[in-house]
Scaffold this motif. Structure first.
Motif: not given
Length: 535
Positions: A1-27
């Motif tokens: 299941m983990a290997e299959a999930a890694s193939l998903l190309n999720k193009t967006y994110f929102s609260g609770g799904t990321v460990a860190a992000s920067i608003a004005d650059i692609d990070f």
């Protein structure tokens, strides 16, 4: 299941799904768990039933009346916060988004701020949150899922954000000040039910908890109460006749421990201490703060039989687990509080027993090795990781926790004074703090000064004070887990230092055995042994 999930190309994110992000650059750094990556926010199912009543109240009060009420409260508190000064006339509160030209209605019912000490350093938002909780005040802390505004107002550059993440900081952890800069802020909000008395209570909380007091005259000398050492002057007496009063082992993290008269030491500290833990279905580490039922699981280790015995009031049968490490069981690497561990898992029968004991699905794991744990300690970031050299099991920071009977007695004398006016008597014995070793014969809080200890033929290094949390406010009564404000509230009144509420000291065993074979045991701790500290 983990290997299959890694193939998903999720193009967006929102609260609770990321460990860190920067608003004005692609990070963006996504969270590791599959369900954590895919769960964008949480639907408030329980609030749906309240919608009809909420809309009814809005219709009765009207939006405009609610806006005037909440904005006036926020404006009053905002102005009072700006008036708060330390004894050296420096501002206490830094309010973000402040626009003095704006109409008070446009400024809204929320105030986002941080607090500064008298010397210009920051109070961490976690410290504010912890103390507010003890005062019955509910507020939010962090970046509020708004990384762009957060970075702008607290002054975090791109390099700051990246280096903080590389040092182990993620958006939900307790690292609230790094390299002298806050990593988030505090926010209070007023609603239609908020009152002037609520506003005054919050201001009183700020005044009593964060505003430095003027110097006071004490025995003919001017003493600044905010710069006093945690150890009183009368505690600096000569140390004599300190002895080891008790030894307690906690095999499973957050479960009950058991006391012994003697116990062996290994490279990781006390043998088998916190060598096991329970992991939730979402990959999270289960503790009493999240799962109070853990406190009802009894543990016992018989060294001669080589078995760990477990008992729960919710399980008909006792559980027995061999202490021998079975290499046929599955091994994996897991992340526990930002550190990597190699763990051994158990079969379905063991996991089912624990799931029944705590009333939720879980996995029982054993620490096989912590040699993979890593921690960035470059520059001034050593506070993100207390120790990188010693081998640790599933402890939070140090290998052992020491508590003094005299310090506990002093705390109880303060609790008895604060329990007047008809309040229920609160008593905290040393075991409330889940210590591994309790010593007696010293003076209150003298352990704060100890740098090294000699017990029997074993030596230990002090890692500093233990930062206490709400867990010490949990206690069992008639089979029920009860939560109160004590003793943490009283400790916060006189044991706060550098944003932490300290009680007890963390120790690491100075092991000089060559090799990495944990089966070799050369030294034992025994109740009654003399304790020789050095400062």
């Amino acid at each position: 299941m983990a290997e299959a999930a890694s193939l998903l190309n999720k193009t967006y994110f929102s609260g609770g799904t990321v460990a860190a992000s920067i608003a004005d650059i692609d990070f963006v750094q996504k969270r590791k768990g599959i369900e954590q990556t895919l769960e964008d926010g949480t639907i408030s199912f329980l609030s749906i039933s309240s919608l009809r009543y909420g809309f009814k109240i809005i219709d009765i009060l009207t939006i405009s009346a609610i806006a005037r009420h909440t904005a006036s409260l926020a404006t009053y508190v905002r102005n009072k916060m700006l008036e708060l000064k330390h004894s050296n006339e420096k501002n206490v509160c830094i309010i973000y988004g402040q626009d003095f030209k704006a109409n008070y209605l446009k400024m809204g019912p929320s105030i986002t701020f941080n607090l500064k000490r008298e010397d210009g350093t920051w109070f961490g938002y976690r410290e504010v949150e912890k103390l507010a909780s003890l005062s019955g005040i509910h507020l939010r802390t962090g970046c509020f899922c708004n990384p762009g505004a957060c970075a702008k107002y607290v002054g975090l550059s791109h390099s700051d954000l990246v280096s903080n993440f590389e040092a182990g900081h993620v958006c939900w952890d307790d690292n609230d000040v790094i390299n002298g800069k806050p990593t988030g802020a505090v926010r209070i909000s007023f609603g239609y039910m908020s009152t002037y008395e609520d506003a005054e209570e919050f201001l009183k909380f700020l005044q009593s908890s964060f505003v430095s007091k003027p110097a006071e005259l004490n025995n003919g000398y001017m003493v600044n109460m905010n710069t006093l050492s945690l150890v009183d002057d009368w505690c600096q007496q000569a140390i004599s006749d300190i002895r080891l009063k008790s030894i307690t082992i906690y095999p499973v993290k957050s479960c009950q421990g058991f006391s012994v008269q003697s116990w062996p030491l290994t490279t990781g500290g006390l043998k088998y201490d916190r060598e096991w833990l329970l992991q939730g279905s979402g990959g999270e580490v289960l503790t009493q703060k999240k799962v109070p039922e853990l406190s009802s699981i009894c543990t016992l280790i018989d060294l001669k039989l080589g078995k760990l015995f477990l008992e729960s009031p919710k399980c008909k049968d006792k559980l027995q687990i061999s202490l021998l490490k079975n290499l046929t069981h599955l091994s994996a690497e897991v992340d526990v509080y930002g550190q990597r561990y190699e763990v051994q898992s158990y079969g379905e029968n063991v996991n089912s027993w624990f799931s029944e004991a705590i009333g939720r699905p879980c996995t029982f794991m054993r620490c096989s090795s912590s040699k993979y744990r890593s921690c960035v300690t470059n520059g001034n970031r050593d506070h993100l990781c207390r120790d990188t050299r010693s081998k640790l099991s599933f402890v939070n920071e140090g290998q052992l926790l020491l508590v003094s009977e005299e310090s506990t007695s002093d705390l109880n004398s303060r609790l008895s004074l604060s329990n007047g006016n008809g309040k229920q008597q609160v008593f905290a014995d040393a075991m409330r703090f889940r210590p591994n070793i309790v010593v007696s014969g010293s003076t209150p809080y003298n352990e704060d000064n100890w740098k090294r200890l000699h017990i029997g033929d074993a030596y230990f290094t002090s890692m500093g004070g233990c930062n206490r949390c709400q867990m010490i406010n949990l206690y069992q009564s008639s089979g029920q887990v009860i939560k109160s404000k004590e003793p943490l509230a009283t400790l916060a009144s006189y044991r706060r230092k550098h944003g932490k509420i300290l009680f007890g000291v963390l120790l690491n065993y100075e092991d000089d055995m060559e090799g990495e074979d944990d089966a070799i045991v050369e030294r034992w701790l025994k109740v009654g042994q003399e304790v020789y500290p050095s400062t």
